[in-house]
Motif scaffolding. Structure first.
Motif, mmCIF file in Angstrom:
data_model
loop_
_atom_site.group_PDB
_atom_site.id
_atom_site.type_symbol
_atom_site.label_atom_id
_atom_site.label_comp_id
_atom_site.label_asym_id
_atom_site.label_seq_id
_atom_site.Cartn_x
_atom_site.Cartn_y
_atom_site.Cartn_z
ATOM 1 N N VAL A 1446 -72.525 8.210 4.930
ATOM 2 C CA VAL A 1446 -72.002 7.377 3.543
ATOM 3 C C VAL A 1446 -71.503 8.810 2.657
ATOM 4 C CG1 VAL A 1446 -72.523 5.656 2.168
ATOM 5 C CG2 VAL A 1446 -72.595 4.877 4.399
ATOM 6 N N ALA A 1447 -72.844 9.771 1.873
ATOM 7 C CA ALA A 1447 -72.740 10.479 1.017
ATOM 8 C C ALA A 1447 -71.927 11.495 1.429
ATOM 9 C CB ALA A 1447 -74.289 10.562 1.369
ATOM 10 N N LEU A 1448 -71.963 12.551 2.347
ATOM 11 C CA LEU A 1448 -70.698 13.098 2.326
ATOM 12 C C LEU A 1448 -69.300 12.303 1.290
ATOM 13 C CD1 LEU A 1448 -71.758 14.678 5.923
ATOM 14 C CD2 LEU A 1448 -71.751 15.752 3.140
ATOM 15 N N TYR A 1449 -68.927 11.544 2.358
ATOM 16 C CA TYR A 1449 -67.423 10.511 2.050
ATOM 17 C C TYR A 1449 -67.574 9.921 0.924
ATOM 18 C CZ TYR A 1449 -63.320 7.044 2.790
ATOM 19 O OH TYR A 1449 -61.967 6.787 3.039
ATOM 20 N N ALA A 1450 -68.850 8.940 0.213
ATOM 21 C CA ALA A 1450 -68.750 9.467 -1.106
ATOM 22 C C ALA A 1450 -68.862 10.159 -1.718
ATOM 23 C CB ALA A 1450 -70.340 8.568 -1.831
ATOM 24 N N THR A 1451 -69.602 11.764 -1.985
ATOM 25 C CA THR A 1451 -69.037 12.770 -2.177
ATOM 26 C C THR A 1451 -67.267 13.279 -2.181
ATOM 27 O OG1 THR A 1451 -70.959 13.340 -1.941
ATOM 28 C CG2 THR A 1451 -69.788 14.926 -2.601
ATOM 29 N N HIS A 1452 -67.027 13.541 -0.897
ATOM 30 C CA HIS A 1452 -65.955 13.230 -1.043
ATOM 31 C C HIS A 1452 -64.092 12.182 -2.156
ATOM 32 C CE1 HIS A 1452 -61.922 13.678 1.011
ATOM 33 N NE2 HIS A 1452 -61.242 12.646 0.771
ATOM 34 N N LEU A 1453 -65.146 10.988 -1.779
ATOM 35 C CA LEU A 1453 -64.378 10.768 -2.871
ATOM 36 C C LEU A 1453 -64.412 10.208 -4.669
ATOM 37 C CD1 LEU A 1453 -64.956 6.945 -0.662
ATOM 38 C CD2 LEU A 1453 -62.847 7.859 -1.201
ATOM 39 N N ILE A 1454 -65.391 10.566 -4.880
ATOM 40 C CA ILE A 1454 -65.939 10.871 -6.077
ATOM 41 C C ILE A 1454 -64.689 12.847 -6.410
ATOM 42 C CG2 ILE A 1454 -67.670 11.905 -8.073
ATOM 43 C CD1 ILE A 1454 -69.209 9.643 -6.178
ATOM 44 N N ARG A 1455 -64.488 13.423 -5.628
ATOM 45 C CA ARG A 1455 -63.921 15.053 -5.891
ATOM 46 C C ARG A 1455 -63.236 14.269 -6.226
ATOM 47 N NH1 ARG A 1455 -66.983 17.278 -1.622
ATOM 48 N NH2 ARG A 1455 -68.512 18.843 -2.534
ATOM 49 N N GLU A 1456 -62.470 13.263 -5.118
ATOM 50 C CA GLU A 1456 -60.940 12.923 -5.491
ATOM 51 C C GLU A 1456 -60.873 12.143 -6.567
ATOM 52 O OE1 GLU A 1456 -59.411 15.537 -1.816
ATOM 53 O OE2 GLU A 1456 -58.243 14.186 -3.499
ATOM 54 N N GLY A 1457 -61.759 11.284 -7.628
ATOM 55 C CA GLY A 1457 -61.372 10.222 -8.916
ATOM 56 C C GLY A 1457 -61.556 9.065 -7.411
ATOM 57 N N GLY A 1458 -61.673 8.502 -6.634
ATOM 58 C CA GLY A 1458 -62.299 7.646 -6.238
ATOM 59 C C GLY A 1458 -63.955 6.421 -6.010
ATOM 60 N N TYR A 1459 -63.472 6.924 -7.772
ATOM 61 C CA TYR A 1459 -65.362 6.483 -7.581
ATOM 62 C C TYR A 1459 -65.190 5.014 -7.078
ATOM 63 C CZ TYR A 1459 -63.683 3.919 -11.707
ATOM 64 O OH TYR A 1459 -63.400 2.228 -12.550
ATOM 65 N N ALA A 1460 -64.591 4.339 -7.552
ATOM 66 C CA ALA A 1460 -64.104 2.689 -7.273
ATOM 67 C C ALA A 1460 -63.894 2.786 -5.677
ATOM 68 C CB ALA A 1460 -63.280 2.154 -7.310
ATOM 69 N N GLN A 1461 -63.900 2.991 -4.412
ATOM 70 C CA GLN A 1461 -63.736 3.810 -2.910
ATOM 71 C C GLN A 1461 -65.235 3.842 -3.351
ATOM 72 O OE1 GLN A 1461 -61.135 4.626 -4.518
ATOM 73 N NE2 GLN A 1461 -59.274 5.160 -2.857
ATOM 74 N N ALA A 1462 -65.848 4.523 -3.388
ATOM 75 C CA ALA A 1462 -67.721 5.014 -3.655
ATOM 76 C C ALA A 1462 -68.083 3.925 -3.313
ATOM 77 C CB ALA A 1462 -67.634 6.631 -4.055
ATOM 78 N N LEU A 1463 -67.559 3.816 -4.493
ATOM 79 C CA LEU A 1463 -68.771 2.432 -5.475
ATOM 80 C C LEU A 1463 -68.889 1.543 -3.429
ATOM 81 C CD1 LEU A 1463 -70.330 0.459 -7.015
ATOM 82 C CD2 LEU A 1463 -68.627 0.162 -8.230
ATOM 83 N N ALA A 1464 -67.484 0.452 -3.429
ATOM 84 C CA ALA A 1464 -67.157 -0.012 -2.185
ATOM 85 C C ALA A 1464 -67.564 0.593 -1.333
ATOM 86 C CB ALA A 1464 -65.501 -0.470 -2.074
ATOM 87 N N LEU A 1465 -67.902 1.729 -0.505
ATOM 88 C CA LEU A 1465 -68.821 1.839 -0.068
ATOM 89 C C LEU A 1465 -70.056 1.657 0.450
ATOM 90 C CD1 LEU A 1465 -68.033 6.053 1.388
ATOM 91 C CD2 LEU A 1465 -68.099 3.813 2.314
ATOM 92 N N TYR A 1466 -71.027 2.136 -1.069
ATOM 93 C CA TYR A 1466 -72.643 1.440 -1.008
ATOM 94 C C TYR A 1466 -72.597 0.092 -1.329
ATOM 95 C CZ TYR A 1466 -73.290 6.364 -0.896
ATOM 96 O OH TYR A 1466 -73.879 7.421 -0.660
ATOM 97 N N VAL A 1467 -71.723 -0.794 -1.913
ATOM 98 C CA VAL A 1467 -71.666 -2.317 -1.588
ATOM 99 C C VAL A 1467 -71.844 -2.613 -0.180
ATOM 100 C CG1 VAL A 1467 -70.254 -4.297 -2.198
ATOM 101 C CG2 VAL A 1467 -70.158 -2.597 -3.743
ATOM 102 N N GLN A 1468 -70.799 -1.874 0.478
ATOM 103 C CA GLN A 1468 -70.832 -2.307 1.964
ATOM 104 C C GLN A 1468 -71.875 -2.035 2.954
ATOM 105 O OE1 GLN A 1468 -67.623 -0.631 4.425
ATOM 106 N NE2 GLN A 1468 -67.534 -2.003 5.679
ATOM 107 N N HIS A 1469 -72.574 -0.874 2.392
ATOM 108 C CA HIS A 1469 -73.439 0.473 3.580
ATOM 109 C C HIS A 1469 -75.094 -0.016 2.618
ATOM 110 C CE1 HIS A 1469 -70.574 0.594 6.282
ATOM 111 N NE2 HIS A 1469 -69.699 0.858 5.202
ATOM 112 N N GLY A 1470 -75.270 -0.944 1.730
ATOM 113 C CA GLY A 1470 -76.170 -0.905 1.061
ATOM 114 C C GLY A 1470 -76.641 1.087 -0.017
ATOM 115 N N ALA A 1471 -77.185 0.926 -0.611
ATOM 116 C CA ALA A 1471 -77.609 1.971 -1.332
ATOM 117 C C ALA A 1471 -79.338 2.339 -1.216
ATOM 118 C CB ALA A 1471 -77.430 2.037 -2.555
#
Length: 1749
Positions: A1446-1471
């Motif tokens: 999840v962290a790897l995917y979030a990092t990838h999304l943030i790099r791509e400018g997709g902070y919203a999708q990254a946030l959604a990941l943590y909403v789904q899987h917890g922080a």
């Protein structure tokens, strides 16, 4: 069919409040819903609620809530609703047609138990089920109810079939019972149909089956007799619940079943004959569906739910727009709704037989529908909504439709006319006719109702161009055929079908009476004709006359008026009828006499009273008189005698009127005395016969009743004594003699002496008769009697008496006869002369007085001249020798020849004045020679010349003139005359004059000047024949230039220039003319060439039709091929002469071969069916491959030939192997043997010999051995052969060596065989070390050629396990490798697994790798960018692995400018509280607070997600080793900020919380070390400005502008912090890297700040509170005490604190209450969500809080 949610008609409630029943009205205009509170809500078709009414209990003493409504249905006319209630009653409410009409109970039916379900299938018939198990019928007309059938089980459901003629009831014990009111000929059984496994609460009757479902979660489709067709079992689906209700579409093609949160859809497939399940409609939180209602047109479905909601769905298979004017909605395969987009009107088009509607068209000025199914044709009138479906076998769409008649559609197809009446499902009739023009067909369908005629349907059409047939469409028989002498171009029946009008090509208008079969020509030169609508009045135009027939029964009576233009139409309406006439550019209306039209209509409809009333309003004119006559005739026929009496009175027929008056009195008296119709009395019938002058009929009627006296009285009254006496004689009446005496006396009394004399004469009393004749002044009759009776002649006195009377009566001839009879010739002659009886006089004179004959002849002639009998007089004058009188008589009688004959006998002086008169006659007869002779005889030569001149006989005139005039005078006279003729346009006369005086050139010039080229040519040919050809050519060119091509053609052809003619027509595109000329004048082949060029210009089927017509198709194809126009040749042959195609292909192939295009030539040779030619072509060009390919594919016989030729070529190139293969394929092994021997390839020769010529093997072997001893060299095959020989000889070691020496021979199978053979021999026959050596040598070789299994098996034979495993691994046979390792040497199992993992990685087979090594698989997913699969797979693993990826995917999304999708990941899987994730969380937070568009109510869910993730993180941090670390504190601050942002977005959605949102924006300023400072100050300033805190707004926005300048400059050094001294807003904040507010908004702020600072009305001071500190600051500057921030606003809490369980969390009571009140009033879900979060975060809410549940 698919369901699409349209709207919610009734919002659901929070608890159970189920919709008990729903119903759509039959006319689709009303929809009724009954709710749990027993109120009926009425909606219109658009879903708008328009009305409601409460139901009432059976007995008020039990209260209004004592019952439930279980069934509801609209009446078929949609004006009533039946309500079935559980308190044992059914009420029928009349709701009216309009909204708001008063609701009245018009029927009530009291029952013995609760009503459970209800339907209203037909007029007056309500069917319902009861709790006690009965199914009953209530009749709303008689107000009675009766039991249809009874069962012992509660009725749970009730439904009808599509037609409403049958019902199905479902019962609690699972029984389903069927009952028909009318089975419509289906023959299906009644009674218990099926026993369903559970109570069928969901029951639907579709077209082809019955669908039932219930609590067992199974849907069962039953056939027509109860057998199970299909079962849909959802009992194992944990998400499915019991089925509660079902509805079938009105067309019966679909069924929808309701359960929990779901609608299931079944569609019937006509092709597969089964139900197919469509995608179910699933709606979360819908809860149980309690009611379904389908709109009658099938376009809408409404579903009622347990919570009281009503949802409306759109049902359609597909939707299309037709010509942007109509919307076609296919609600089922056999049902289409056609909606007019402009007017909104809808028509439901439905196949009654359930056939699929294929195509819908809207034709006939967009009024009529036409649609096809496989077996029927659907037609409809959109205006009247009349629809028809008739059986129709498809004819390829070649039908032509005519919609000129509003009642009937005319369909033409293949020479047959079919008529379909709108609204009828049978064809009205069909006839064969080739004439498709609607003007040549007339249909009349009940257009005017007539007395005594129910249906009147007639058709008139053309059988051929001159024959009209009239057909009675009801009986289907011919009622009239009209054969006309010329072509008919228009026809029309009148509206009653009794009269037919038709017009022929000569513009003659005819009227045909169908009943009498009589035809009348009523008008000439008819350019317009039309029946006046709604009447039998006819309007027509004849040149400049408008003709109107107000009474078509009297076609001779026509009203004519003069008009100045053309009639263009008739308009009838508003009580008047107008004929529209175009006069130039204007249209003038001529009004017809509406009264006369009205009369005709009344007559036709048999309403004579109305006709009389109307005629009484008119003045008497000829037209009115004709109408009175018509009415009198018709009323007499109809025995309406009072009306007939009135008609005769009006016409002035007093006698008839009086007679009818008496007749009416008799009829009335009979009626009074005996009852019944007085007109049936024999007296009345006899009197009516008398009125018709049919006295014999009247006599017969009287005598039938033995009323002899009355019959005699009738004749006496009419003074018809003869008939009266005849009746008396016949009946032996005693008063016969008295009658005769009375008759004589009556004759005498009435002075009818003549009749009395005849009576006496008949009785033989001559004297008495003569006396009566003389008395009656009839001496001629007396004379006749005397002359006939000799005895009377002897009475001299009597004769004198008669002669005197005759002379007195100037009856001289009869007197002369009498004198001659009594031998008195002198007096007889005098009498004859006086009586002009000259013939008798001359005959008498010849006997008695011969000298008087001449005088008598002249007198006779004079008498005849007086009588204008001139021709008779001539001979009498000649007899009397009176020549002049004879000539005058001859001229007067126009007896010209007789006149000439008499004149020729006279002297010259007498005759000369008469000759010119006779000459003039002969000149008028154009007998000029006789006239000339007569003029000459009468000395009038000048008149003869004038005659010839006027007659244009210039030669004769010239000849005559030359006799009496000088030549030059004649010439001048003629030329002058000719020029005058020319100016008058009399060119022929002028020409003759010119030619007469020998001046033809003047005539030629005249004709050329006037472009009369034919005459010009004629004169040139006559007078200058040498110039004729040139003249023709010159004229041809001139006429061609003028476009007068036909004339030009004539001249070109006359000049022998046919090619010029052809070219002229070609250049003008007139090919037909060019062809005609070429054929007629261009020799044998010219016309063929022209035809070919013509066809080429047309191309396609047109060319074929042309050439076929000309009979030149084959010649044209040959010509095209000869000229290399192959494309055209192919086109012609393809379209018409397919048998010529191969020949063209062959010629084309030869052409292509000559051009060197061999591949294309090959294709053409094959298409021509001449593959041999293609083979020979390729052989010739030594293209063996192509030759062989063609031969093999198309000419197998040539294959051997090709192969041998190819083999020779291969041998020349020393390619023996190829040559051998070719020869063997050619089945010529002997040749191959010889070639190998010649080439010294003995091993091959041996092989061939052994395989193919074994008989020669021994000899060859010897020869080979001889040669081998000579040469000592061998090839590979030789080695193999030798090896075999060693093997056969038992020399195994040598055989193995020999086999092992075999290397790549081009045949891997041979090599493999050799190696395996070597290994096999070594294992079997050689010692182990040697066999091991051989296997180790052969194994790698086999692996090298891909035979891994073979290699592994060899290794295993010698227990070489590792080598065998490696062989399997290399061959990727992993299972075998594992099995070998497991069974033979488990040490190698790990080795195999490791290799397998490496293999999967290298191949990228991640899905397989998952089962082997999850982490490796996940890493591979990451490498491949398959993040969704990676996360999905990781989810199934442990928490740690999941969060790594999840962290790897979030990092990838943030790099791509997709902070919203990254946030959604943590909403789904917890922080998780992993320190390595902290940067990710911070980056998401930073990106979120910096992103634009987040300062709005819509951004709430994003902020809430961020808040929830941070809360989850903080909760996890508390439990981790990072608790209370700086990072933990930082994340707690971020959580607070996220909470403020989320609360701000929630507050922005509610107007009352505007100030709360503003305070939160201000509170956020104390956290600008974590937020972009410019954005924070901008948002705070704008919020303060919005709520009117202008001081704060000014300071914050001013600070914002300073920050924007600092960002531009790249430093914060220049900032002035004086405004924020003593506040907790930090000075040291990070400088934003970029501007966060767009330029336009910055400019707006700049303008506002500038404006405010110029006003100087604001203090640049932040507001302070009771602490003397800035009101939003948590820290009081004076005391340093820190206040708690409010959870709602972020402002410091100074008093009225509300504390929460979690320490450090509190709220200002005022703000808290304000927030709670806003939630109560607005029900805002986002504010409720904020409250919910505060509850979680702060350990629950204070006890006083508002419950948002």
């Amino acid at each position: 069919m698919q369901l699409k949610h349209l709207r919610t008609l009734l919002s659901p409630q929070d608890g159970a409040a189920k919709v008990t029943c729903m119903a759509w009205s039959q006319n689709n205009a009303k929809f009724a819903v009954c709710t749990v509170d027993r109120v009926v809500l009425l909606y219109d078709e658009h879903g708008e609620r328009r009305d409601k009414f409460s139901t009432k209990p059976a007995d008020m003493k039990y209260g209004r809530k004592s019952y439930m409504v279980k069934g509801m249905a609209f009446s078929p006319d949609s004006t009533k609703i039946a309500i079935g209630q559980t308190d044992n009653i059914i009420y029928v409410y009349k709701i009216g047609e309009d909204w708001g009409d008063k609701k009245v109970i018009c029927n009530k039916f009291i029952q013995t138990s609760a009503v459970t379900c209800l339907q209203w299938p037909a007029e007056y018939i309500i069917v319902f089920g009861l709790a006690e198990g009965k199914v009953r019928l209530a009749n709303s007309k008689t107000n009675k109810s009766s039991t249809i059938y009874g069962t012992d089980s509660y009725v749970v459901s009730l439904t009808t079939n599509c037609s409403g003629k049958g019902i199905l009831s479902g019962h609690a014990d699972g029984t389903i019972v069927r009952y028909f009111f009318d089975d419509e000929g289906s023959g299906e059984s009644q009674g218990k149909l099926v026993n369903h496994p559970c109570p069928p609460y969901a029951l639907a009757w579709a077209t082809n089956s019955i669908v039932a479902a219930g609590c067992d979660r199974r849907i069962v489709a039953y056939g027509k007799e109860g057998h199970v067709l299909q079962t849909f079992d959802y009992s194992r689906d944990p998400l499915e619940r019991e089925f509660t209700t079902a509805a079938a579409s009105p067309g019966g093609q679909s069924v929808v079943l309701g359960s929990y949160d779901r609608l299931r859809v079944l569609n019937w497939s006509p092709r597969r004959n089964i139900w197919e399940e469509a995608k179910p409609k699933e709606i979360a939180n819908l809860y149980t569906i309690t009611a379904l209602a389908w709109k009658r047109d099938g376009s809408r479905l409404c579903a009622g739910t347990l919570c009281g909601g009503v949802e409306q769905f759109d049902c359609c298979l597909r939707r299309s727009i037709y010509k942007n004017k109509f919307e076609l909605t296919y609600v089922g395969p056999s049902q289409v709704i056609v909606k007019n987009l402009s007017s909104g009107t809808r028509v439901v088009l439905k196949s009654h037989y359930g056939y699929e509607v294929e195509e819908v068209k809207i034709l006939g000025k967009e009024r009529y529908l036409v649609a096809h199914t496989s077996d029927t044709l659907l037609l409809g009138d959109l205006n009247t909504n009349r629809l028809s479906e008739v059986a129709w076998q498809g004819s390829g769409g070649n039908e032509k439709y005519f919609f000129e008649n509003e009642n009937v559609c005319m369909i033409f197809n293949a020479g047959e006319l079919t008529l379909v009446e709108y609204g009828s499902n049978d064809t009205l009739g069909s006839v064969r006719t080739e004439f498709m023009n609607p003007h040549l067909i007339s249909v009349r369908i009940n257009e005017r109702r007539q007395r005594g005629m129910e249906d009147n349907k007639k058709l008139a059409y053309l059988v051929d161009i001159k024959t009209i047939a009239i057909v009675d469409l009801i009986g289907g028989y011919n009622i009239g055929t009209i054969s006309h002498e010329s072509r008919v171009d228009w026809l029309e029946l009148n509206e009653t079908g009794h009269k037919l009008l038709f017009r022929d090509r000569k513009l003659r208008l005819h009227l045909y009476d169908v009943e009498s079969c009589s035809k009348t020509m009523i008008l000439n030169f008819c350019s317009y004709v039309q029946w006046v609508p709604g009447s039998d009045v006819l309007v027509a135009q004849n040149r400049n006359n408008l003709c109107v027939w107000y009474n078509i029964e009297a076609p001779e009576r026509v009203t004519t008026s003069s008009i100045r233009g053309d009639v263009v139409g008739l308009e009838r309406g508003g009580g008047k009828t107008e004929v529209m006439v175009t006069e130039g550019v204007t249209t003038v209306a001529y009004t017809l006499d509406e009264g006369l039209i009205e009369f005709g209509t009344a007559i036709e409809d048999g309403n004579y009273t109305r006709a009389t009333a109307f005629l009484e309003t008119l003045e008497m004119t000829p037209e009115t008189e004709a109408m009175w006559k018509t009415l009198s005739k018709l009323s007499l026929e109809a025995k309406q005698l009072h009306i007939a009496e009135r008609c005769f009175s009006a016409l002035g027929h007093v006698a008839k009127a009086r007679f009818l008056h008496e007749t009416n009195e008799i009829a009335d008296q009979v009626s009074r005395e005996y009852g019944g119709e007085g007109t049936d009395s024999y007296q009345v019938r006899a009197r009516l016969a008398m009125l018709e002058k049919n006295y014999k009929l009247a006599e017969m009627i009287f005598l039938e009743q033995n009323a002899v006296e009355e019959a005699m009285d009738m004749y006496q009254e009419l003074h018809r004594w003869d008939e009266c006496i005849a009746v008396a004689e016949a009946k032996g009446h005693p008063a016969l003699e008295k009658l005769r005496r009375g008759y004589y006396q009556w004759l005498m009394d009435t002075q009818q002496e003549e009749r009395a004399g005849e009576l006496q004469e008949s009785q033989g009393d001559g004297l008495a008769a003569i006396s009566l004749y003389l008395k009656a002044g009839l001496p001629a009759k007396a004379a006749r009697l005397v002359l006939n009776r000799e005895e009377l002649l002897a009475n001299t006195e009597l004769v004198e008496h008669i002669t005197a009377a005759l002379i007195k009566g100037e009856l001289y001839e009869r007197a002369g006869d009498l004198f001659e009879k009594i031998r008195n010739p002198q007096q007889a002659l005098e009498c004859y002369c006086k009586g002009s009886a000259f013939m008798k006089a001359v005959e008498l004179a010849r006997v008695a007085f011969p000298a008087e004959v001449v005088r008598l002849e002249e007198a006779w002639g004079d008498h005849l001249v007086q009588q204008k009998q001139l021709d008779a007089a001539i001979n009498h004058y000649i007899e009397a020798r009176c020549s002049i009188k004879a000539i005058e008589a001859a001229l007067g009688a126009r007896q010209w020849k007789k006149a000439i004959y008499i004149l020729d006998l006279q002297d010259r002086n007498t005759a000369s004045k008469y000759y010119p008169r006779v000459a003039q006659h002969y000149a008028s007869l154009q007998e000029y020679e006789i006239a000339e002779e007569l003029y000459t005889k009468g000395d009038r030569t000048k008149d003869a010349i004038d005659m010839y001149t006027q007659a244009g006989r210039w030669e004769q005139a010239h000849k005559l003139a030359m006799k009496c005039m000088r030549p030059e005078d004649v010439s001048v006279l003629y030329i002058t005359q000719a020029q005058e003729m020319e100016t008058q346009g009399k060119y022929r006369e002028a020409e003759r004059l010119y030619v007469t005086v020998e001046e033809p050139d003047l005539a030629i010039s005249m004709f050329k000047k006037h472009k009369l080229y034919d005459d010009m040519i004629r004169l040139v040919g006559k007078h200058h024949p040498d110039l004729l050809s040139d003249t023709h050519l010159h004229l041809g060119k001139e006429l061609e230039a003028e476009g007068r091509l036909q004339e030009a053609e004539y001249h070109y052809l006359e000049a022998q220039e046919w090619k010029a003619t052809v070219n002229m027509y070609r250049s003008n595109g007139l090919w037909e003319e060019a062809y005609r000329v070429a054929k007629a004048h261009g020799g044998a082949n010219a016309h063929k060439h022209v035809a070919y060029l013509w066809a080429k210009s047309l191309g396609g089927e047109a060319a074929v039709r042309l050439l076929n017509k000309l009979g030149l198709l084959e010649a044209a194809i040959d010509h095209a091929a000869d000229n290399c126009s192959f494309e055209f040749a192919f086109e012609l042959s393809r379209l018409a002469l397919k048998h010529k195609t191969p020949e063209i292909h062959l010629r084309y192939a030869m052409y292509l071969e000559d051009e060197g295009k061999f591949e294309e030539a090959e294709t053409e040779f094959i298409k021509a069916g001449k593959p041999k030619e293609a083979v020979l072509m390729f052989v010739h060009n030594q293209d063996w491959e192509a030759a062989q390919r063609v031969a093999e594919a198309h000419d197998p016989d040539s294959v051997a030939e090709v192969l041998v030729g190819q083999a020779r070529g291969a041998l020349e190139e020393k390619d023996f192997q190829k040559a051998e293969g070719l020869l063997l394929r050619a089945q010529r092994p002997g040749l191959a043997l010889n070639y190998y021997k010649e080439a010294g390839l003995w091993s091959d020769a041996l092989r061939i010999c052994k395989d193919y010529v074994p008989g020669q093997l021994e000899a060859l072997q010897e020869e080979y051995e001889r040669e081998a001893t000579k040469k000592g060299a061998r090839g590979m095959e030789g080695l193999v052969e030798q090896a075999r020989q060693w093997e056969q000889a038992g020399e195994y070691s040598r055989a193995v060596d020999c086999y092992l020496k075999v290397r790549d021979t081009g045949s891997s199978s041979l090599v493999e065989k050799c190696w395996l053979k070597a290994a096999e021999l070594s294992i079997k026959f050689l010692p182990p070390p040697r066999s091991l050596e051989v296997v180790r040598a052969v194994g790698p070789q086999l692996i090298g050629i891909g035979k891994h299994s073979a290699a592994a098996e060899l290794y295993l034979n010698l227990d070489l396990v590792k080598e065998a495993i490696d062989a399997f691994i290399e061959g990727e046979e992993w299972n075998k490798a594992k099995r070998v390792a497991k069974e033979l040497d488990p040490r190698y199992e790990d080795y195999v697994d490791q290799c397998y993992k490496e293999f999967l990685k290298s191949q990228g087979k991640v899905d397989s790798l998952v089962g082997v090594d999850v982490v490796a698989a996940l890493d591979l997913y990451v490498e491949q960018g398959q993040w969704d699969k990676c996360i999905e797979t990781a989810t199934k693993q442990n928490y740690k692995i999941l969060h790594k990826y999840v962290a790897l995917y979030a990092t990838h999304l943030i790099r791509e400018g997709g902070y919203a999708q990254a946030l959604a990941l943590y909403v789904q899987h917890g922080a998780p509280a992993n320190p390595q994730n902290f940067n990710i969380y911070k980056r998401i937070f930073t990106d979120m607070v910096s992103s634009p568009g987040t300062n709005s109510a819509e951004a709430y869910h994003n902020w809430a997600d961020l808040r929830d993730v941070l809360f989850n993180l903080c909760e996890n941090l508390v439990k981790s080793s990072e608790a209370n670390s700086p990072a933990h504190e930082e994340f707690e601050t971020m959580l607070l900020i996220a909470h403020y942002y989320a609360t701000r977005s929630a507050a922005q959605s509610v107007k009352e919380l505007e100030t709360v949102a503003a305070k939160l924006s201000v509170s956020l300023l104390r956290h600008t070390q974590l937020l972009p400072a410019d954005k924070a100050f901008y948002e705070a300033g704008i919020a303060a400005k919005a709520v009117g805190w202008e001081n704060m707004a000014f300071i914050f926005l001013n600070r914002f502008l300073d920050l924007t300048d600092a960002i531009e400059e790249g430093t914060l050094d220049a900032l002035d912090h004086s405004d924020f001294q003593d506040t907790d807003i930090p000075f040291e904040v990070p400088l934003p890297a970029k501007q966060h507010v767009p330029e336009a908004q910055r400019e707006e702020v700049r303008d506002w700040v500038l404006t405010v600072s110029m006003d100087q009305r604001l203090e640049q001071v932040l507001p302070r509170d009771e602490r003397g500190a800035y009101e939003a600051s948590l820290v009081a500057a004076s005391t340093g005490v820190r206040a708690l921030p409010c959870l709602i606003t972020g402002y410091p809490i100074l008093r009225n604190k509300i504390e929460f369980k979690r320490p450090g969390k509190a709220a200002n009571k005022k703000n808290w209450n304000k927030f709670l009140m806003a939630i109560k009033t607005s029900h805002s879900p986002v504010c409720q969500d904020v409250l919910k979060f505060i509850s979680q975060w702060c350990g629950g809410l204070p006890s006083t809080s508002f419950s948002f549940q």
